[in-house]
Scaffold this motif. Structure first.
Motif, PDB file in Angstrom:
ATOM      1  N   ASN A 166      22.483 -49.525 -51.193  1.00  0.00           N
ATOM      2  CA  ASN A 166      21.038 -49.565 -51.420  1.00  0.00           C
ATOM      3  C   ASN A 166      20.628 -48.911 -52.739  1.00  0.00           C
ATOM      4  OD1 ASN A 166      20.486 -51.031 -49.165  1.00  0.00           O
ATOM      5  ND2 ASN A 166      19.615 -49.348 -47.971  1.00  0.00           N
ATOM      6  N   GLU A 167      21.482 -48.054 -53.282  1.00  0.00           N
ATOM      7  CA  GLU A 167      21.188 -47.496 -54.604  1.00  0.00           C
ATOM      8  C   GLU A 167      21.201 -48.602 -55.656  1.00  0.00           C
ATOM      9  OE1 GLU A 167      20.196 -44.455 -55.368  1.00  0.00           O
ATOM     10  OE2 GLU A 167      20.231 -43.947 -53.236  1.00  0.00           O
ATOM     11  N   PHE A 187       0.446 -53.631 -55.897  1.00  0.00           N
ATOM     12  CA  PHE A 187       1.072 -54.876 -55.460  1.00  0.00           C
ATOM     13  C   PHE A 187       1.722 -54.653 -54.099  1.00  0.00           C
ATOM     14  CE2 PHE A 187       4.236 -52.553 -57.861  1.00  0.00           C
ATOM     15  CZ  PHE A 187       5.419 -52.734 -57.166  1.00  0.00           C
ATOM     16  N   ILE A 188       2.076 -55.753 -53.459  1.00  0.00           N
ATOM     17  CA  ILE A 188       2.625 -55.730 -52.105  1.00  0.00           C
ATOM     18  C   ILE A 188       4.136 -55.903 -52.159  1.00  0.00           C
ATOM     19  CG2 ILE A 188       2.716 -57.011 -49.916  1.00  0.00           C
ATOM     20  CD1 ILE A 188      -0.228 -57.719 -50.367  1.00  0.00           C
ATOM     21  N   PHE A 189       4.834 -55.139 -51.336  1.00  0.00           N
ATOM     22  CA  PHE A 189       6.261 -55.356 -51.109  1.00  0.00           C
ATOM     23  C   PHE A 189       6.418 -56.212 -49.849  1.00  0.00           C
ATOM     24  CE2 PHE A 189       6.482 -51.597 -53.767  1.00  0.00           C
ATOM     25  CZ  PHE A 189       7.658 -51.756 -54.483  1.00  0.00           C
ATOM     26  N   ASN A 190       7.081 -57.342 -49.984  1.00  0.00           N
ATOM     27  CA  ASN A 190       7.363 -58.227 -48.854  1.00  0.00           C
ATOM     28  C   ASN A 190       8.869 -58.181 -48.618  1.00  0.00           C
ATOM     29  OD1 ASN A 190       7.256 -60.236 -46.907  1.00  0.00           O
ATOM     30  ND2 ASN A 190       5.751 -61.449 -48.048  1.00  0.00           N
ATOM     31  N   CYS A 191       9.293 -57.551 -47.516  1.00  0.00           N
ATOM     32  CA  CYS A 191      10.681 -57.110 -47.362  1.00  0.00           C
ATOM     33  C   CYS A 191      11.401 -57.883 -46.253  1.00  0.00           C
ATOM     34  CB  CYS A 191      10.721 -55.620 -47.044  1.00  0.00           C
ATOM     35  SG  CYS A 191       9.644 -54.611 -48.104  1.00  0.00           S
ATOM     36  N   GLU A 197      15.358 -49.846 -44.147  1.00  0.00           N
ATOM     37  CA  GLU A 197      14.623 -48.608 -43.886  1.00  0.00           C
ATOM     38  C   GLU A 197      14.821 -47.572 -44.987  1.00  0.00           C
ATOM     39  OE1 GLU A 197      16.546 -50.168 -41.747  1.00  0.00           O
ATOM     40  OE2 GLU A 197      15.105 -50.925 -40.267  1.00  0.00           O
ATOM     41  N   SER A 198      16.073 -47.283 -45.325  1.00  0.00           N
ATOM     42  CA  SER A 198      16.328 -46.248 -46.331  1.00  0.00           C
ATOM     43  C   SER A 198      15.853 -46.690 -47.711  1.00  0.00           C
ATOM     44  CB  SER A 198      17.818 -45.900 -46.373  1.00  0.00           C
ATOM     45  OG  SER A 198      18.596 -47.028 -46.740  1.00  0.00           O
ATOM     46  N   LEU A 203      11.317 -46.434 -51.933  1.00  0.00           N
ATOM     47  CA  LEU A 203      10.276 -47.173 -52.655  1.00  0.00           C
ATOM     48  C   LEU A 203       8.888 -46.621 -52.336  1.00  0.00           C
ATOM     49  CD1 LEU A 203      11.643 -50.807 -52.247  1.00  0.00           C
ATOM     50  CD2 LEU A 203      11.448 -49.539 -54.391  1.00  0.00           C
ATOM     51  N   LYS A 204       8.658 -46.266 -51.077  1.00  0.00           N
ATOM     52  CA  LYS A 204       7.349 -45.728 -50.682  1.00  0.00           C
ATOM     53  C   LYS A 204       7.081 -44.375 -51.332  1.00  0.00           C
ATOM     54  CE  LYS A 204       7.244 -48.126 -46.229  1.00  0.00           C
ATOM     55  NZ  LYS A 204       7.344 -48.000 -44.747  1.00  0.00           N
ATOM     56  N   SER A 205       8.147 -43.624 -51.597  1.00  0.00           N
ATOM     57  CA  SER A 205       7.964 -42.326 -52.252  1.00  0.00           C
ATOM     58  C   SER A 205       7.579 -42.485 -53.721  1.00  0.00           C
ATOM     59  CB  SER A 205       9.245 -41.499 -52.138  1.00  0.00           C
ATOM     60  OG  SER A 205      10.281 -42.032 -52.957  1.00  0.00           O
ATOM     61  N   ILE A 206       7.843 -43.661 -54.272  1.00  0.00           N
ATOM     62  CA  ILE A 206       7.509 -43.930 -55.673  1.00  0.00           C
ATOM     63  C   ILE A 206       6.179 -44.665 -55.790  1.00  0.00           C
ATOM     64  CG2 ILE A 206       8.275 -45.082 -57.795  1.00  0.00           C
ATOM     65  CD1 ILE A 206      11.155 -44.859 -56.689  1.00  0.00           C
TER      66      ILE A 206
END
Length: 225
Positions: A166-167, A187-191, A197-198, A203-206
């Motif tokens: 994931n890194e 903008f929206i992240f569509n995952c 999860e990790s 990404l949410k922390s940024i």
């Protein structure tokens, strides 16, 4: 007049073939994973779409595609044309085509397992469906990630990367956010995909102000609709 017997009704099946695994909807309408040597198509299926992953693809605007000879398109995505089969899928959203190739032996295998199937690239539904004005859409696997960036309703970048963890996925996402000039806007992240999860936690922390649409693991309906 109501038809009591559905023998005359055509049935369609959608299958994903990724990392040598088939993903197929079972009778409970759940996606199930099957090893390639234990896969069976559904009964009374008249039409089957198969979506596959391959790194060899490019997007070509219609006005360029019309003037570009087929052999030049083929040379652009692989230097070993003899070992590959080539396909083209229209992408109306960008007034262009998705031109791609897959190893001929893999295409022959799929045609043996699923005679008469329609073979598509995994990027096709990701490019066409659920596009929002400002969005980063990704599909994450154990070994690859697709990333699509849209800004002001315009496709800015679409790419696939091989990853080991994931890194790697985070690095490529951040790089394409910069390339697409999404850095200073909401903008929206569509995952989509697995093990999100990790990655999404980082990404949410940024991106504190961005919304995240997180689909269930291997929930392929979210890609198609």
């Amino acid at each position: 007049m109501e038809i009591a017997n559905n023998i005359f009704l055509k049935k369609k099946e959608i299958i994903f073939y990724l990392n040598n695994q088939f993903y197929q909807i079972d009778q409970a309408n759940k996606w199930q994973k099957h090893p390639k040597d234990k896969f069976k198509t559904g009964e009374l299926i008249d039409d089957t779409d198969v979506y596959i992953d391959t790194p060899n693809f490019t997007l070509i605007p219609d006005e360029i595609s019309k003037e570009l000879p087929t052999d030049k398109k083929q040379e652009f995505i692989t230097s070993n044309r003899e070992s590959f089969s080539f396909f083209s899928s229209p992408i109306p959203y960008i007034s262009g085509e998705l031109f791609w190739s897959a190893k001929t032996e893999e295409i022959e295998f799929l045609n043996r397992e699923i005679p008469g199937c329609n073979i598509h690239h995994l990027a096709e539904p990701l490019l066409i469906n659920k596009n929002r004005p400002n969005q980063l859409k990704y599909f994450l696997s154990n070994s690859f990630i697709y990333i699509i960036c849209i800004k002001d309703n315009e496709l800015k970048v679409a790419n696939r990367f091989s990853i080991e963890n994931n890194e790697d996925a985070l690095y490529f996402i951040l790089s394409l956010i910069k390339e697409a000039d999404l850095t200073n806007i909401d903008f929206i992240f569509n995952c989509h995909g697995i093990n999100k999860e990790s990655l999404n936690k980082k990404l949410k922390s940024i991106f504190h102000s961005s919304d995240f649409i997180e689909h269930e693991e291997n929930e392929f309906n979210s890609i198609l609709n």
